[in-house]
Design a protein around this motif. Structure first.
Motif, PDB file in Angstrom:
ATOM      1  N   GLN A 143       0.836  -1.209   0.000  1.00 16.04           N
ATOM      2  CA  GLN A 143       0.000   0.000   0.000  1.00 16.04           C
ATOM      3  C   GLN A 143       0.869   1.255   0.000  1.00 16.04           C
ATOM      4  O   GLN A 143       0.602   2.212  -0.737  1.00 16.04           O
ATOM      5  CB  GLN A 143      -0.928  -0.014   1.231  1.00 16.04           C
ATOM      6  N   LYS A 182       2.346   1.731  -3.440  1.00 15.99           N
ATOM      7  CA  LYS A 182       1.373   2.262  -4.417  1.00 15.99           C
ATOM      8  C   LYS A 182       1.205   3.757  -4.227  1.00 15.99           C
ATOM      9  O   LYS A 182       1.008   4.508  -5.194  1.00 15.99           O
ATOM     10  CB  LYS A 182       0.023   1.548  -4.262  1.00 15.99           C
ATOM     11  N   SER A 183       1.304   4.219  -2.988  1.00 17.41           N
ATOM     12  CA  SER A 183       1.107   5.665  -2.739  1.00 17.41           C
ATOM     13  C   SER A 183       2.277   6.482  -3.303  1.00 17.41           C
ATOM     14  O   SER A 183       2.182   7.698  -3.444  1.00 17.41           O
ATOM     15  CB  SER A 183       0.968   5.919  -1.231  1.00 17.41           C
ATOM     16  N   LYS A 205      -5.661  -5.192  -4.005  1.00 20.07           N
ATOM     17  CA  LYS A 205      -6.255  -4.028  -4.696  1.00 20.07           C
ATOM     18  C   LYS A 205      -5.200  -3.075  -5.263  1.00 20.07           C
ATOM     19  O   LYS A 205      -5.306  -2.615  -6.389  1.00 20.07           O
ATOM     20  CB  LYS A 205      -7.164  -3.285  -3.702  1.00 20.07           C
ATOM     21  N   CYS A 206      -4.126  -2.826  -4.502  1.00 24.30           N
ATOM     22  CA  CYS A 206      -3.173  -1.781  -4.926  1.00 24.30           C
ATOM     23  C   CYS A 206      -2.129  -2.306  -5.904  1.00 24.30           C
ATOM     24  O   CYS A 206      -1.268  -1.563  -6.359  1.00 24.30           O
ATOM     25  CB  CYS A 206      -2.510  -1.161  -3.700  1.00 24.30           C
ATOM     26  N   ASP A 263      -0.939  -3.703  -9.530  1.00 26.28           N
ATOM     27  CA  ASP A 263      -1.406  -3.626 -10.924  1.00 26.28           C
ATOM     28  C   ASP A 263      -0.890  -4.767 -11.791  1.00 26.28           C
ATOM     29  O   ASP A 263      -1.498  -5.135 -12.788  1.00 26.28           O
ATOM     30  CB  ASP A 263      -0.961  -2.281 -11.528  1.00 26.28           C
TER      31      ASP A 263
END
Ligand code: C2G
Length: 152
Positions: free
Chosen positions: A23, A26-27, A64-65, A67
């Motif tokens: 997470q 991803k940020s 979710k984060c 790709d």
């Protein structure tokens, strides 16, 4: 311009430390690629895993984060991966601090703090204590059986 981040790891027994890292990665950008170590590469790393590659990759792919997931087959692929996927940032936990600075020629290199108090090794050790207690339970049943016989 979309910013691509890449990281590498085994992600065995996927846990909150892995999730927090992904997470945070991803940020840092827009697209997160995760190279998951294959079983063969883990053998090279001297790392025993419980969950096979196909399942570790499928779990990470469905976070979710994340790709994209690619296999990590060897130590040498990082430069090619960075070039092939037009990576802007290579990032990994700071247990690897300094180990991948050679990538600074090709992209930014970031080492993030690990999440304290959790690791796949710790989870494996906890599981071992459960299996030992199962053994103790079986032993207790044997003793009970013997006691019943003695009193019959
Ligand atoms: N991690 C974390 N916090 C934890 C445990 C792990 O932030 N409590 C991070 C690690 O620093 C790493 C990632 O989660 O960035 C994956 O950890 P591992 O599955 O242990 O990966 P590793 O075996 O270190 O493989 O080429 C690099 C290697 O493949 C990295």
């Amino acid at each position: 311009m979309a910013k691509t981040i890449i990281t590498y790891g085994t992600f065995d027994l996927f846990h909150i430390g892995h999730l927090k890292l992904l997470q945070r990665l991803k940020s840092l950008g827009d697209k997160l690629i995760v190279a998951v170590s294959t079983d063969e590469f883990n053998a090279l790393k001297g790392k025993k895993t419980i969950i096979p590659y196909a399942q570790r990759a499928e779990i990470v792919e469905n976070i979710k984060c994340v790709d994209m997931v690619i296999p990590e087959n060897d130590w040498e692929q990082k430069i090619l991966d960075v070039q092939k996927h037009h990576v802007d940032v290579f990032a990994i936990g700071n247990d690897w601090e300094g180990k991948f600075d050679f990538l600074k020629e090709y992209c930014d290199v970031v080492y993030l703090d690990r999440t304290e108090g959790i690791s796949s090794t710790q989870l494996k050790n906890t599981l071992k204590t459960f299996s030992v207690s199962k053994h103790e339970i079986l032993k207790a049943f044997e003793i009970l059986e013997q006691l019943k016989k003695d009193f019959d």
